[in-house]
Design an enzyme around this catalytic site. Structure first.
Site, PDB file in Angstrom:
ATOM      1  N   ASN A   1      -6.822   6.384   4.170  1.00 26.64           N
ATOM      2  CA  ASN A   1      -8.200   6.826   3.952  1.00 26.64           C
ATOM      3  C   ASN A   1      -8.426   8.274   4.378  1.00 26.64           C
ATOM      4  OD1 ASN A   1      -8.014   6.345   6.679  1.00 26.64           O
ATOM      5  ND2 ASN A   1      -9.970   5.276   6.851  1.00 26.64           N
TER       6      ASN A   1
ATOM      7  N   PHE B   1      -3.511   8.348   7.823  1.00 27.09           N
ATOM      8  CA  PHE B   1      -3.626   7.053   7.173  1.00 27.09           C
ATOM      9  C   PHE B   1      -4.237   7.209   5.785  1.00 27.09           C
ATOM     10  CE2 PHE B   1      -2.908   5.760  11.515  1.00 27.09           C
ATOM     11  CZ  PHE B   1      -1.965   4.760  11.314  1.00 27.09           C
TER      12      PHE B   1
ATOM     13  N   HIS C   1       0.824  -1.213   0.000  1.00 26.79           N
ATOM     14  CA  HIS C   1       0.000   0.000   0.000  1.00 26.79           C
ATOM     15  C   HIS C   1       0.861   1.267   0.000  1.00 26.79           C
ATOM     16  CE1 HIS C   1      -4.146   0.903  -0.190  1.00 26.79           C
ATOM     17  NE2 HIS C   1      -4.439   1.039   1.083  1.00 26.79           N
TER      18      HIS C   1
END
Length: 189
Positions: free
Chosen positions: A68, A66, A20
């Site tokens: 999101n 983070f 990610h």
């Protein structure tokens, strides 16, 4: 400022080597190449720097929220420097491309990517550029979260690093307005 380049990922040592964070890897490699030192900028909640490359002034942004919650830091830095959405390039991991592939794309949907979803919300538009770094797909949607939050095997990491290198190789053409040439070169690999 001519362009704002943002790399998406999750902050912290526990996420540093996860798939990610391919956007972080890409932006850090670029920062190293142009001699920029990313430093914490509390007002934008990101690691940030400015640099000159290809005769252009670039802003570099690595959100420290983070994934999101990536949109706020990118939007804040873009607003400060008055950078329009079409002059933002977001570097991120892409499940729908195999390791070793990379694509430049303007606009489009978020494809389930929570970082892009939050950017769409924060910027109020999808009309920004994306540099999609392929990480591959685990094969089933239920396996996506553990997959993106784990480190790739060495062979895949090598392919991802090669895609980052090719992407940075076409970046001067892209930033100077030769987007078709940059896309053709990157997409033909």
């Amino acid at each position: 400022m001519d362009w704002l380049l943002a790399g998406l990922g999750n902050p912290g040592a526990e996420y540093a080597r996860t798939r990610h964070n391919a956007g972080f890897w890409t932006l850090q490699t670029l920062a190293d190449r142009v001699g920029a030192s990313l430093r914490m900028e509390k007002r934008w909640h990101c690691l940030a720097a400015t640099a000159r490359a290809s005769g252009l002034e670039l802003g570099l942004c690595m959100p420290q929220d983070f994934m999101n919650r990536s949109g706020g830091p990118v939007q804040a830095m873009a607003a400060f420097y008055k950078v329009a959405a079409e002059r933002i390039l977001v570097m991120h991991d892409e499940l729908d491309l195999p390791p070793g592939a990379a694509r430049l794309k303007r606009g489009g949907g978020h494809g389930g990517h929570n970082g892009l979803r939050d950017l769409d919300r924060a910027l109020g538009t999808r009309d920004y550029w994306r540099l999609r770094i392929g990480i591959g797909h685990p094969g089933h949607k239920d396996a996506v979260i553990p997959y993106v939050l784990s480190a790739p095997p060495p062979a895949d990491k090598t392919l991802i690093d090669e895609a980052i290198e090719r992407s940075l190789g076409v970046l001067p053409d892209f930033l100077c307005g030769r987007t078709d040439a940059a896309q053709k070169s990157l997409h033909s690999d």
